[in-house]
Design a protein around this motif. Structure first.
Motif, short mmCIF file in Angstrom:
data_model
loop_
_atom_site.label_atom_id
_atom_site.label_comp_id
_atom_site.label_asym_id
_atom_site.label_seq_id
_atom_site.Cartn_x
_atom_site.Cartn_y
_atom_site.Cartn_z
N GLY A 19 0.80 -1.22 0.00
CA GLY A 19 0.00 0.00 0.00
C GLY A 19 0.83 1.27 0.00
O GLY A 19 0.27 2.36 0.03
N ARG A 20 2.18 1.12 -0.03
CA ARG A 20 3.09 2.28 0.04
C ARG A 20 2.69 3.18 1.21
O ARG A 20 2.65 4.41 1.13
CB ARG A 20 3.05 3.12 -1.24
N PHE A 21 2.38 2.54 2.35
CA PHE A 21 1.82 3.26 3.50
C PHE A 21 2.94 3.86 4.32
O PHE A 21 3.69 3.15 4.98
CB PHE A 21 0.98 2.30 4.35
N ARG A 37 -5.09 14.32 0.87
CA ARG A 37 -5.55 13.00 0.42
C ARG A 37 -4.79 11.87 1.11
O ARG A 37 -5.42 10.95 1.66
CB ARG A 37 -5.42 12.88 -1.11
N PRO A 38 -3.45 11.84 1.11
CA PRO A 38 -2.76 10.73 1.79
C PRO A 38 -3.01 10.73 3.30
O PRO A 38 -3.13 9.66 3.90
CB PRO A 38 -1.28 10.99 1.46
N LEU A 190 -1.75 -2.02 -3.52
CA LEU A 190 -3.05 -1.80 -2.91
C LEU A 190 -3.36 -0.31 -2.90
O LEU A 190 -2.45 0.53 -2.77
CB LEU A 190 -3.04 -2.29 -1.46
N HIS A 191 -4.63 0.03 -3.06
CA HIS A 191 -5.02 1.42 -2.86
C HIS A 191 -4.73 1.78 -1.42
O HIS A 191 -4.97 0.99 -0.50
CB HIS A 191 -6.50 1.60 -3.17
N VAL A 192 -4.20 2.97 -1.19
CA VAL A 192 -3.76 3.34 0.15
C VAL A 192 -4.92 3.35 1.15
O VAL A 192 -4.73 3.04 2.33
CB VAL A 192 -3.04 4.71 0.12
N GLN A 430 7.74 4.38 -3.72
CA GLN A 430 6.62 5.29 -3.52
C GLN A 430 6.39 6.20 -4.73
O GLN A 430 5.28 6.65 -4.97
CB GLN A 430 6.85 6.14 -2.26
N ALA A 431 7.44 6.44 -5.49
CA ALA A 431 7.31 7.32 -6.65
C ALA A 431 6.51 6.68 -7.78
O ALA A 431 6.07 7.38 -8.70
CB ALA A 431 8.69 7.73 -7.17
N THR A 432 6.30 5.36 -7.73
CA THR A 432 5.46 4.72 -8.75
C THR A 432 4.03 5.23 -8.69
O THR A 432 3.29 5.15 -9.67
CB THR A 432 5.46 3.19 -8.60
N ASP A 433 3.63 5.74 -7.55
CA ASP A 433 2.31 6.38 -7.43
C ASP A 433 2.42 7.89 -7.51
O ASP A 433 1.61 8.54 -8.17
CB ASP A 433 1.65 5.98 -6.11
N ALA A 434 3.43 8.46 -6.84
CA ALA A 434 3.52 9.92 -6.72
C ALA A 434 3.76 10.60 -8.06
O ALA A 434 3.14 11.63 -8.36
CB ALA A 434 4.63 10.28 -5.74
#
Length: 464
Positions: A19-21, A37-38, A190-192, A430-434
């Protein structure tokens, strides 16, 4: 049985990794990107925790114990911890699971964190720790102060969290959609928000399992990390409690999840990142000891119990992150007459990903910077997968910890004209989402997004 700590920790580590949590990123994005949002994911964890722990307490299954609120220790400690997690590149739990992804910088931070926490709690600095913690007030929880049932606060927090989550999900599904990697289902993140729900449930389950072994507490990272150091130094088996198995499980679960998803690779940081990791880790141990917990113990558990300690600590974690972000989270490149942004680390960092190599230009200018960065327009390029066409710029952030790949990308994109393309190579998970999320929100077009190997990615972003 203590083994339940290991099992639950493994699930927690896998969920956090997929989830890159990371609470550090959630707080940091408030200041660097102006988005809540995060952070809403953290509120989801707290809300699920609050529902579960309040129900278990009401049923007599668990009996939380509340320490007197020590405002000076909590404020000072939380601020130090907030500054330190920016330097370390992750909070306590984030550092444990990123160590499982192969980040050597996280290992360095963990060593500093565990040793300084041990020094503060049971070592030569225990007197300092006790001195600041002696200044207390006769308050523990907000519900007790107002003489109200905690369910009123659970309902209020739940309503706020539900509103924010619904708002951001609506924006996410009706606004520009970030481009996602094309990959098998078992490798997709996973969606965060889903990860947050699962983490909250894990936290609820953790308390009775931990209490059954004589440890009357839920999720926690600082004391277990301290106990790891104490056991290694003394060999005293009494330190190997449920909490120690929890953090070791986080490491193991994250390792397995990263290996299965192709996101594990040993990544050795440069000297500056290494030194920051060590200093940040030491500060994390000192700050969390004074504050009475980290972003898990205070920011997830104590907040869900509505203690003053938890909410004041969370507020000053955020203040510390904001101050540190203002000081250190800046683009590292320096514009030169040749249109080149560069550091000497960028040349060395390409050994792990030869595909990302770009064509050299004459007389590049090098500037001291904490990350591997290189932006240059290609006049000519050799044929093959490393080719960068005219009008495309290559940004090398391999070896850079988050959020630097995004910070550098935003800075580099500002130098380009509409229609020009920035080719970004990075190995920060984490940059794969950011990065694709930033591109979508800024109105840029992602023309390519793919993996270049284990824990390595390339994304091409055309400026809108």
């Amino acid at each position: 049985m203590p083994i339940t700590g290991l099992i639950l920790g493994a699930v927690l580590g896998a969920v956090m990794q997929r989830g890159r949590f990371c609470v550090t990123g959630m707080l940091r994005d408030i200041f660097t990107r102006g988005t809540w949002r995060p952070f809403t994911a953290l509120l989801i964890v707290i809300s699920v925790h609050a529902i579960g722990l309040t129900a278990l307490t009401s049923a007599g299954v668990i009996t939380p114990e509340y320490s007197p609120f020590a405002p000076a220790a909590v404020i000072v400690g939380a601020f130090i911890f907030g500054v330190s997690i920016v330097l370390a590149g992750g909070c306590a739990s984030g550092t444990w699971y990123r160590a499982g992804e192969g980040l050597v910088g996280s290992w360095l931070a963990l060593v500093g964190y565990a040793l300084s926490a041990a020094a503060m709690k049971t070592g030569p600095l225990s007197g300092v720790n006790a001195w600041l913690g002696q200044f207390t007030v006769n308050q523990t929880t907000v519900p007790a102060t107002f003489g109200l049932s905690p369910w009123w606060f659970v309902a209020g927090l739940g309503a706020l969290t539900a509103y924010l989550a619904a708002r951001f999900l609506q924006e996410e599904f009706t606004g520009p959609r970030p481009v996602a990697l094309a990959q098998p289902l078992h490798r997709r993140p996973l969606h965060v928000y889903l990860a947050a729900v699962i983490i909250g449930i894990i936290g609820v389950i953790a308390w009775p399992l931990s209490a059954a072994t004589g440890r009357n507490d839920g999720l926690g990272i600082t004391t277990p990390s301290k106990n790891v150091a104490n056991y290694i130094v003394t060999g005293d088996g009494s330190f190997l409690d449920w909490g120690v198995l929890l953090v070791l499980g986080i490491l193991g679960g994250a390792l397995v999840a990263a290996k299965v998803s192709g996101e594990f690779r040993v990544r050795v940081p440069d000297a500056r990142t290494s030194s920051r990791a060590v200093v940040g880790g030491i500060g994390m141990g000192v700050g969390a000891s004074w504050a009475g917990g980290c972003t898990v113990g205070n920011g997830m558990v104590q907040t869900s119990l509505f203690t003053y300690q938890g909410w004041v600590a969370l507020a000053f974690f955020a203040v510390g992150v904001g101050v540190a972000a203002k000081i250190w989270l800046k683009p590292s490149g320096r514009k030169t007459a040749t249109g080149t942004y560069s550091t000497d680390e960028s040349v060395d960092g390409r050994a792990a990903h030869p595909e990302a190599t770009t064509t050299s230009v004459s007389a590049p200018a090098y500037a001291v910077a904490p990350v591997a960065l290189k932006v240059r327009e290609q006049q000519s390029a050799p044929a093959g997968p490393a080719e960068v066409a005219p009008g495309e710029y290559a940004l090398d952030t391999l070896g850079a910890v988050c959020p630097f790949p995004l910070i550098e990308a935003v800075s580099a994109m500002d130098e380009l004209r509409s229609g020009q393309t920035l080719v970004i190579d990075f190995d920060c998970t984490q940059a794969t989402d950011a990065i694709p999320r930033w591109a979508a929100e800024a109105g840029h077009e992602v023309t390519e997004f793919r993996a270049t190997g284990d824990a390595g990615w390339r994304i091409k972003v055309r400026k809108g």
